[in-house]
Design a protein around this motif. Structure first.
Motif, short mmCIF file in Angstrom:
data_model
loop_
_atom_site.label_atom_id
_atom_site.label_comp_id
_atom_site.label_asym_id
_atom_site.label_seq_id
_atom_site.Cartn_x
_atom_site.Cartn_y
_atom_site.Cartn_z
N THR A 1 -3.34 -6.20 -6.21
CA THR A 1 -4.27 -6.10 -5.07
C THR A 1 -3.17 -6.04 -3.86
O THR A 1 -3.81 -5.97 -2.55
CB THR A 1 -4.92 -7.34 -4.63
N SER A 2 -1.75 -6.00 -4.06
CA SER A 2 -0.99 -5.64 -2.80
C SER A 2 -1.06 -4.08 -2.31
O SER A 2 -1.28 -3.30 -3.23
CB SER A 2 0.27 -5.99 -3.05
N GLY A 3 -0.95 -3.88 -0.98
CA GLY A 3 -0.93 -2.55 -0.63
C GLY A 3 -2.03 -2.27 0.34
O GLY A 3 -3.00 -2.95 0.28
N ARG A 4 -2.04 -0.91 0.49
CA ARG A 4 -3.22 -0.40 1.27
C ARG A 4 -3.48 1.10 0.42
O ARG A 4 -2.69 1.53 -0.21
CB ARG A 4 -2.70 0.13 2.61
N ASN B 1 -1.40 4.00 0.58
CA ASN B 1 -1.21 4.37 -0.73
C ASN B 1 0.09 4.02 -1.37
O ASN B 1 0.74 4.83 -2.01
CB ASN B 1 -1.41 5.93 -0.93
N ALA B 2 0.45 2.94 -0.91
CA ALA B 2 1.63 2.42 -1.25
C ALA B 2 1.32 0.47 -1.50
O ALA B 2 0.86 0.01 -0.74
CB ALA B 2 2.84 2.48 -0.46
N PRO B 3 2.49 0.10 -2.44
CA PRO B 3 2.09 -1.45 -2.55
C PRO B 3 3.06 -1.89 -1.12
O PRO B 3 3.74 -1.26 -0.66
CB PRO B 3 3.16 -1.91 -3.73
N ALA B 4 2.64 -3.20 -0.80
CA ALA B 4 3.17 -3.81 0.14
C ALA B 4 4.50 -4.31 0.16
O ALA B 4 5.02 -4.35 -1.23
CB ALA B 4 2.54 -5.01 0.57
#
Length: 123
Positions: free
Chosen positions: A14-17, A120-123
């Motif tokens: 669930t991390s990121g955008r 489109n990348a993890p946080a």
């Protein structure tokens, strides 16, 4: 990040955008993964071991796709600057249709936000 870990991030973390296009295409892939065993189940005779196998495969695909749909929605909400728990509205009849359209059509926040430095990348 290598390709297997990118897929694991996309569908299970669930991390990121996540951008509109990635959300839509990821959701489409999840729907296809769920539809395939259901389609195969409809082709075999009812009550046979093969039908039981395809029913079990569909159940497993359904569980995996349920989590993946939640994860995709959470990351899409993050891109809009909204908290992930808002993804629960996707389970409310009628409202879910509007929520899905919002997630597919509204652009995310440009630049970094509190959920990640880029889309489109993890946080």
């Amino acid at each position: 990040m290598n390709r297997p870990s990118q897929l694991a991030w996309l569908f299970f973390r669930t991390s990121g955008r996540l951008s509109r296009a990635a959300y839509f295409l990821g959701g489409l892939l999840v729907a296809l993964v769920q539809a395939f065993p259901l389609y195969r189940f409809t082709l075999v005779a009812e009550g046979t071991p093969e039908s039981q196998m395809w029913a079990a495969a569909f159940f497993l695909a359904f569980l995996a796709s349920l989590w993946s749909n939640i994860v995709l929605a959470v990351k899409r909400l993050h891109d809009l600057g909204k908290p992930g728990p808002m993804a629960l509205v996707l389970f409310v009849p009628v409202i879910s249709i509007v929520a899905f359209l919002v997630l597919c059509l509204f652009p995310g926040q440009p630049g970094p936000n509190r959920y990640g430095a880029r889309t489109n990348a993890p946080a």
